[in-house]
Design a protein around this motif. Structure first.
Motif, mmCIF file in Angstrom:
data_model
loop_
_atom_site.group_PDB
_atom_site.id
_atom_site.type_symbol
_atom_site.label_atom_id
_atom_site.label_comp_id
_atom_site.label_asym_id
_atom_site.label_seq_id
_atom_site.Cartn_x
_atom_site.Cartn_y
_atom_site.Cartn_z
ATOM 1 N N ARG A 1 2.982 3.999 0.140
ATOM 2 C CA ARG A 1 2.915 4.394 -1.267
ATOM 3 C C ARG A 1 2.080 5.675 -1.331
ATOM 4 N NH1 ARG A 1 0.760 -0.165 -5.094
ATOM 5 N NH2 ARG A 1 2.938 -0.847 -4.954
ATOM 6 N N GLY A 2 2.519 6.608 -2.152
ATOM 7 C CA GLY A 2 1.776 7.870 -2.191
ATOM 8 C C GLY A 2 2.003 8.674 -3.447
ATOM 9 N N MET A 3 1.375 9.843 -3.438
ATOM 10 C CA MET A 3 1.436 10.738 -4.586
ATOM 11 C C MET A 3 1.445 12.168 -4.058
ATOM 12 S SD MET A 3 -1.169 10.799 -7.829
ATOM 13 C CE MET A 3 -2.580 11.146 -6.792
ATOM 14 N N CYS A 4 2.252 13.024 -4.635
ATOM 15 C CA CYS A 4 2.357 14.423 -4.203
ATOM 16 C C CYS A 4 2.239 15.354 -5.400
ATOM 17 C CB CYS A 4 3.700 14.681 -3.511
ATOM 18 S SG CYS A 4 3.942 13.766 -1.988
ATOM 19 N N ARG A 5 1.748 16.565 -5.119
ATOM 20 C CA ARG A 5 1.715 17.594 -6.156
ATOM 21 C C ARG A 5 1.897 18.965 -5.520
ATOM 22 N NH1 ARG A 5 -4.507 18.967 -7.855
ATOM 23 N NH2 ARG A 5 -5.459 18.696 -5.809
ATOM 24 N N ASP A 6 2.479 19.865 -6.288
ATOM 25 C CA ASP A 6 2.683 21.249 -5.855
ATOM 26 C C ASP A 6 1.344 21.990 -5.938
ATOM 27 O OD1 ASP A 6 3.400 23.876 -5.452
ATOM 28 O OD2 ASP A 6 5.133 23.827 -6.786
ATOM 29 N N ILE A 7 0.953 22.621 -4.831
ATOM 30 C CA ILE A 7 -0.338 23.331 -4.819
ATOM 31 C C ILE A 7 -0.141 24.839 -4.631
ATOM 32 C CG2 ILE A 7 -1.691 21.363 -4.041
ATOM 33 C CD1 ILE A 7 -1.568 22.515 -1.206
ATOM 34 N N LEU B 1 -0.782 6.000 1.323
ATOM 35 C CA LEU B 1 -1.440 4.710 1.495
ATOM 36 C C LEU B 1 -0.485 3.739 2.185
ATOM 37 C CD1 LEU B 1 -3.605 2.481 0.747
ATOM 38 C CD2 LEU B 1 -2.291 2.180 -1.361
ATOM 39 N N PRO B 2 -0.881 3.179 3.337
ATOM 40 C CA PRO B 2 -0.023 2.171 3.971
ATOM 41 C C PRO B 2 -0.117 0.840 3.207
ATOM 42 C CG PRO B 2 -2.036 2.434 5.242
ATOM 43 C CD PRO B 2 -2.092 3.448 4.139
ATOM 44 N N MET B 3 1.026 0.234 2.890
ATOM 45 C CA MET B 3 1.043 -1.072 2.205
ATOM 46 C C MET B 3 1.153 -2.154 3.271
ATOM 47 S SD MET B 3 3.343 -0.385 -1.198
ATOM 48 C CE MET B 3 4.837 0.094 -0.326
ATOM 49 N N LEU B 4 0.153 -3.009 3.314
ATOM 50 C CA LEU B 4 0.036 -3.984 4.397
ATOM 51 C C LEU B 4 0.439 -5.384 3.950
ATOM 52 C CD1 LEU B 4 -3.430 -2.864 5.832
ATOM 53 C CD2 LEU B 4 -1.159 -2.170 6.625
ATOM 54 N N GLU B 5 1.032 -6.092 4.869
ATOM 55 C CA GLU B 5 1.304 -7.511 4.708
ATOM 56 C C GLU B 5 0.641 -8.191 5.898
ATOM 57 O OE1 GLU B 5 5.316 -9.866 4.952
ATOM 58 O OE2 GLU B 5 5.185 -8.864 3.003
ATOM 59 N N GLY B 6 -0.578 -8.653 5.668
ATOM 60 C CA GLY B 6 -1.406 -9.074 6.789
ATOM 61 C C GLY B 6 -1.850 -7.839 7.561
ATOM 62 N N LYS B 7 -1.477 -7.774 8.826
ATOM 63 C CA LYS B 7 -1.795 -6.599 9.642
ATOM 64 C C LYS B 7 -0.570 -5.735 9.896
ATOM 65 C CE LYS B 7 -5.697 -8.697 12.079
ATOM 66 N NZ LYS B 7 -6.293 -8.997 13.410
#
Length: 282
Positions: free
Chosen positions: A122-128, A110-116
């Motif tokens: 920010r993200g999340m990972c898991r072993d698949i 997820l891109p964290m934006l400040e205005g444009k």
């Protein structure tokens, strides 16, 4: 000035709450700055990659956790997220553990934006690994089931063909080798009791050799019982006169049934031989 101070306090408070929740997650949650350097790592990174959270802070995510041969492709994905400013979910890629082992992972970014402006990610990972093994097993099972179904369909088709051929041979042999002689005996028989037995025998043989009628009835459910009788006699090569005598009908009525059969069978050309056509359906 007060508004800016309140905004900063709100952001700090929300980030703290996010980190508190992330610390409880079994999946690895992370944050980076705009350059891709880690600013936060949840404790699950120890299980996933073998790193303590503090070991990753300040280090570049791609340079540290992506195999060298995959890094350029990963940079392009980050560039696309920056341009679109949209979340990427279910991104499957390869990652490198602290000991150099490469594992498959699934990432949500997820891109964290400040205005444009993108100020970080920010993200999340898991072993698949286990999921991919299960998917592969399911694919193999699906392929096996498809092969089994195809084999069963072929066997059923071959069995149906063999059964139809066997019945056709029995029918033709009885018509050619048995019934003509019984009919001759019946014609010359003077004994009424013996003639009765012959009629019963002939009637029973007609039932036994009804494969053609059953097949025709199945294929053309619209035929009446009388039409099926006429069709069977035509197939046997009986003339209109013979059929009239056997069925106790007039020759004109037999011709009427012959015409009806042509209509129901869809035979439009008068050149088409009705007997040959009926024999092809048996």
């Amino acid at each position: 000035m007060k508004t800016t101070l309140l905004d900063d306090q709100t952001l700090t408070s929300e980030t703290a709450r996010f980190h508190e929740v992330a610390n409880q997650s079994l999946e690895w949650v992370w944050e980076t700055d705009a350059q891709g350097n880690f600013t936060y790592c949840s404790p699950s990174c120890k299980i996933l990659y073998g790193y303590e959270p503090v070991e990753l802070l300040g280090r570049n995510a791609i340079e540290t956790l992506t195999p060298p041969e995959d890094r350029e492709a990963q940079r392009k994905i980050i560039e696309e997220i920056c341009l679109s400013k949209k979340t990427r979910k279910g991104l499957r890629r390869r990652a490198m553990k602290k000991n150099g082992t490469v594992i498959p992972i699934e990432t949500h970014c997820l891109p964290m934006l400040e205005g444009k402006i993108v100020r970080g990610f920010r993200g999340m990972c898991r072993d698949i690994s286990e999921m991919l093994i299960l998917e592969l097993r399911l694919e193999h099972k699906a392929m096996e089931l498809t092969e089994v179904n195809n084999a069963l369909r072929l066997l059923l088709h071959q069995s149906a063909e063999a059964s139809a051929e066997h019945e056709r041979r029995i029918h033709d042999n009885l018509q050619r080798l048995v019934l003509p002689y019984l009919e001759k005996i019946q014609e010359r028989c003077k004994d009424q009791e013996l003639a009765l037995y012959l009629r019963v025998a002939l009637a029973n043989l007609d039932k036994i050799t009804s494969t053609f009628s059953l097949t025709l009835s199945t294929r053309l459910g619209g035929l009446t019982p009388r039409e099926l009788e006429v069709a069977e006699l035509i197939k046997q090569g009986r003339s209109t006169k013979q059929m009239a005598a056997i069925l106790d009908l007039s020759s004109r009525t037999v011709e009427f049934y012959r015409d009806k059969l042509r209509v129901k069978l869809g035979i439009k050309s008068k050149k088409t031989n009705l007997r040959s056509y009926l024999s092809s359906l048996a």
